[in-house]
Design a protein around this motif. Structure first.
Motif, mmCIF file in Angstrom:
data_model
loop_
_atom_site.group_PDB
_atom_site.id
_atom_site.type_symbol
_atom_site.label_atom_id
_atom_site.label_comp_id
_atom_site.label_asym_id
_atom_site.label_seq_id
_atom_site.Cartn_x
_atom_site.Cartn_y
_atom_site.Cartn_z
ATOM 1 N N ALA A 79 0.831 -1.213 0.000
ATOM 2 C CA ALA A 79 0.000 0.000 0.000
ATOM 3 C C ALA A 79 0.861 1.258 0.000
ATOM 4 O O ALA A 79 0.500 2.268 -0.616
ATOM 5 C CB ALA A 79 -0.932 -0.004 1.205
ATOM 6 N N SER A 80 2.013 1.195 0.658
ATOM 7 C CA SER A 80 2.852 2.389 0.747
ATOM 8 C C SER A 80 3.500 2.743 -0.588
ATOM 9 O O SER A 80 3.873 3.882 -0.802
ATOM 10 C CB SER A 80 3.916 2.235 1.835
ATOM 11 O OG SER A 80 4.937 1.357 1.425
ATOM 12 N N ILE A 81 3.620 1.765 -1.489
ATOM 13 C CA ILE A 81 4.225 2.072 -2.794
ATOM 14 C C ILE A 81 3.187 2.166 -3.905
ATOM 15 O O ILE A 81 3.519 2.494 -5.035
ATOM 16 C CB ILE A 81 5.322 1.053 -3.188
ATOM 17 C CG1 ILE A 81 4.752 -0.350 -3.346
ATOM 18 C CG2 ILE A 81 6.459 1.091 -2.186
ATOM 19 C CD1 ILE A 81 5.746 -1.336 -3.942
ATOM 20 N N ALA A 82 1.913 1.894 -3.577
ATOM 21 C CA ALA A 82 0.852 1.987 -4.584
ATOM 22 C C ALA A 82 0.724 3.428 -5.049
ATOM 23 O O ALA A 82 0.801 4.363 -4.252
ATOM 24 C CB ALA A 82 -0.469 1.488 -4.007
ATOM 25 N N HIS A 83 0.499 3.599 -6.333
ATOM 26 C CA HIS A 83 0.390 4.920 -6.929
ATOM 27 C C HIS A 83 -1.071 5.356 -6.919
ATOM 28 O O HIS A 83 -1.933 4.642 -7.392
ATOM 29 C CB HIS A 83 0.933 4.880 -8.351
ATOM 30 C CG HIS A 83 1.035 6.221 -8.991
ATOM 31 N ND1 HIS A 83 1.702 7.269 -8.420
ATOM 32 C CD2 HIS A 83 0.545 6.686 -10.164
ATOM 33 C CE1 HIS A 83 1.634 8.323 -9.222
ATOM 34 N NE2 HIS A 83 0.932 7.992 -10.272
ATOM 35 N N HIS A 84 -1.342 6.550 -6.374
ATOM 36 C CA HIS A 84 -2.721 7.013 -6.238
ATOM 37 C C HIS A 84 -2.998 8.301 -6.996
ATOM 38 O O HIS A 84 -3.923 9.013 -6.691
ATOM 39 C CB HIS A 84 -3.056 7.224 -4.759
ATOM 40 C CG HIS A 84 -2.931 5.980 -3.946
ATOM 41 N ND1 HIS A 84 -3.760 4.905 -4.101
ATOM 42 C CD2 HIS A 84 -2.024 5.632 -3.010
ATOM 43 C CE1 HIS A 84 -3.400 3.951 -3.273
ATOM 44 N NE2 HIS A 84 -2.342 4.365 -2.593
ATOM 45 N N GLY A 85 -2.200 8.597 -7.979
ATOM 46 C CA GLY A 85 -2.423 9.826 -8.728
ATOM 47 C C GLY A 85 -2.303 9.541 -10.213
ATOM 48 O O GLY A 85 -2.122 8.410 -10.631
ATOM 49 N N PRO A 86 -2.376 10.576 -11.034
ATOM 50 C CA PRO A 86 -2.207 10.367 -12.467
ATOM 51 C C PRO A 86 -0.785 9.926 -12.766
ATOM 52 O O PRO A 86 0.159 10.330 -12.096
ATOM 53 C CB PRO A 86 -2.503 11.747 -13.081
ATOM 54 C CG PRO A 86 -2.308 12.713 -11.960
ATOM 55 C CD PRO A 86 -2.578 11.980 -10.684
ATOM 56 N N ASP A 87 -0.651 9.048 -13.764
ATOM 57 C CA ASP A 87 0.676 8.592 -14.164
ATOM 58 C C ASP A 87 1.434 9.726 -14.827
ATOM 59 O O ASP A 87 0.843 10.590 -15.472
ATOM 60 C CB ASP A 87 0.565 7.408 -15.130
ATOM 61 C CG ASP A 87 0.126 6.132 -14.430
ATOM 62 O OD1 ASP A 87 0.392 6.005 -13.214
ATOM 63 O OD2 ASP A 87 -0.485 5.274 -15.085
ATOM 64 N N PRO A 88 2.763 9.736 -14.678
ATOM 65 C CA PRO A 88 3.547 10.775 -15.338
ATOM 66 C C PRO A 88 3.464 10.632 -16.851
ATOM 67 O O PRO A 88 3.177 9.547 -17.356
ATOM 68 C CB PRO A 88 4.976 10.533 -14.843
ATOM 69 C CG PRO A 88 4.990 9.180 -14.248
ATOM 70 C CD PRO A 88 3.573 8.816 -13.909
ATOM 71 N N PRO A 89 3.708 11.707 -17.588
ATOM 72 C CA PRO A 89 3.666 11.635 -19.051
ATOM 73 C C PRO A 89 4.628 10.575 -19.559
ATOM 74 O O PRO A 89 5.725 10.422 -19.051
ATOM 75 C CB PRO A 89 4.122 13.034 -19.501
ATOM 76 C CG PRO A 89 3.949 13.903 -18.301
ATOM 77 C CD PRO A 89 4.066 13.032 -17.100
ATOM 78 N N GLY A 90 4.161 9.812 -20.571
ATOM 79 C CA GLY A 90 5.012 8.801 -21.189
ATOM 80 C C GLY A 90 5.016 7.474 -20.456
ATOM 81 O O GLY A 90 5.669 6.537 -20.874
ATOM 82 N N SER A 91 4.266 7.356 -19.354
ATOM 83 C CA SER A 91 4.233 6.083 -18.633
ATOM 84 C C SER A 91 3.153 5.198 -19.242
ATOM 85 O O SER A 91 2.234 5.673 -19.896
ATOM 86 C CB SER A 91 3.979 6.306 -17.151
ATOM 87 O OG SER A 91 2.701 6.845 -16.952
ATOM 88 N N PRO A 92 3.257 3.874 -19.017
ATOM 89 C CA PRO A 92 2.282 2.958 -19.614
ATOM 90 C C PRO A 92 0.890 3.204 -19.055
ATOM 91 O O PRO A 92 0.726 3.465 -17.865
ATOM 92 C CB PRO A 92 2.794 1.576 -19.208
ATOM 93 C CG PRO A 92 3.683 1.808 -18.035
ATOM 94 C CD PRO A 92 4.224 3.207 -18.186
ATOM 95 N N GLN A 93 -0.106 3.122 -19.903
ATOM 96 C CA GLN A 93 -1.489 3.344 -19.502
ATOM 97 C C GLN A 93 -2.280 2.052 -19.642
ATOM 98 O O GLN A 93 -1.936 1.178 -20.416
ATOM 99 C CB GLN A 93 -2.139 4.407 -20.401
ATOM 100 C CG GLN A 93 -1.454 5.742 -20.360
ATOM 101 C CD GLN A 93 -1.640 6.446 -19.029
ATOM 102 O OE1 GLN A 93 -2.702 6.403 -18.450
ATOM 103 N NE2 GLN A 93 -0.589 7.079 -18.544
ATOM 104 N N GLY A 94 -3.348 1.947 -18.893
ATOM 105 C CA GLY A 94 -4.323 0.890 -19.112
ATOM 106 C C GLY A 94 -3.937 -0.482 -18.617
ATOM 107 O O GLY A 94 -4.503 -1.462 -19.064
ATOM 108 N N LEU A 95 -2.999 -0.614 -17.712
ATOM 109 C CA LEU A 95 -2.689 -1.933 -17.159
ATOM 110 C C LEU A 95 -3.723 -2.233 -16.084
ATOM 111 O O LEU A 95 -3.668 -1.701 -14.988
ATOM 112 C CB LEU A 95 -1.294 -1.952 -16.528
ATOM 113 C CG LEU A 95 -0.124 -2.200 -17.443
ATOM 114 C CD1 LEU A 95 1.164 -2.204 -16.633
ATOM 115 C CD2 LEU A 95 -0.263 -3.493 -18.192
ATOM 116 N N LEU A 96 -4.686 -3.084 -16.403
ATOM 117 C CA LEU A 96 -5.710 -3.414 -15.427
ATOM 118 C C LEU A 96 -5.143 -4.317 -14.349
ATOM 119 O O LEU A 96 -5.449 -4.183 -13.180
ATOM 120 C CB LEU A 96 -6.895 -4.094 -16.117
ATOM 121 C CG LEU A 96 -7.608 -3.231 -17.152
ATOM 122 C CD1 LEU A 96 -8.684 -4.042 -17.846
ATOM 123 C CD2 LEU A 96 -8.204 -2.006 -16.497
#
Length: 156
Positions: free
Chosen positions: A131-148
């Motif tokens: 939980a402490s490393i889970a990302h809770h915001g928008p991904d930075p530009p150029g990062s992979p999108q849509g990994l369910l």
């Protein structure tokens, strides 16, 4: 015998956030997934064994060699390979890794290649680390999108 310490709640959160911003989104998701799956396995099996973190992608392998990512692993309570523990865990020069293992240790333990999730970490501690490393915001530009579903651990 394995060295052990319990990571504090929220350990690694700030560093994980910086690594997310620097584009290490997939390796962080892989690590988070490994921590969660190990927690589930330990609850299901009722047994704890050290679990190697085996990076199967080049991106994860590169992250595992990154000093900042390694600093995060240490903050989460994970352990470097036995051959590197002196470098990571000792504030001053100490005996060789083999002599630190004691007489009952396997000769192969000094030849470990992978970081490990220690057997001593409980499912609750593993979930808190994830939980402490889970990302809770928008991904930075150029990062992979849509990994369910994050990529699985090699133990699956």
């Amino acid at each position: 015998m394995e060295e052990y310490w319990a990571p504090k709640e929220g350990a690694g959160q700030g560093l994980a956030h910086r690594l997310h911003q620097e584009g290490l989104v997939r390796p962080l998701r892989w690590l988070e997934n490994c921590l969660r799956r190990t927690a589930g396995d330990r609850e299901e099996d009722g047994a704890s064994h050290p679990v190697p973190l085996v990076p199967l992608s080049e991106e994860n392998e590169d992250a595992m060699e990154d000093r900042r990512f390694q600093a995060l692993l240490l903050q989460l309570g994970l352990r470097p390979p036995a051959s590197e523990q002196v470098r990571f865990l000792s504030p001053s020069p100490s005996p060789s890794p083999r002599s630190r293992c004691g007489p009952a240790a396997s000769p192969l333990s000094a030849q470990e290649s992978f970081w490990r999730i220690p057997a001593a970490l409980t499912p609750q501690q593993l979930r808190r680390a994830a939980a402490s490393i889970a990302h809770h915001g928008p991904d930075p530009p150029g990062s992979p999108q849509g990994l369910l579903e994050p990529p699985g651990c090699p133990q699956d």
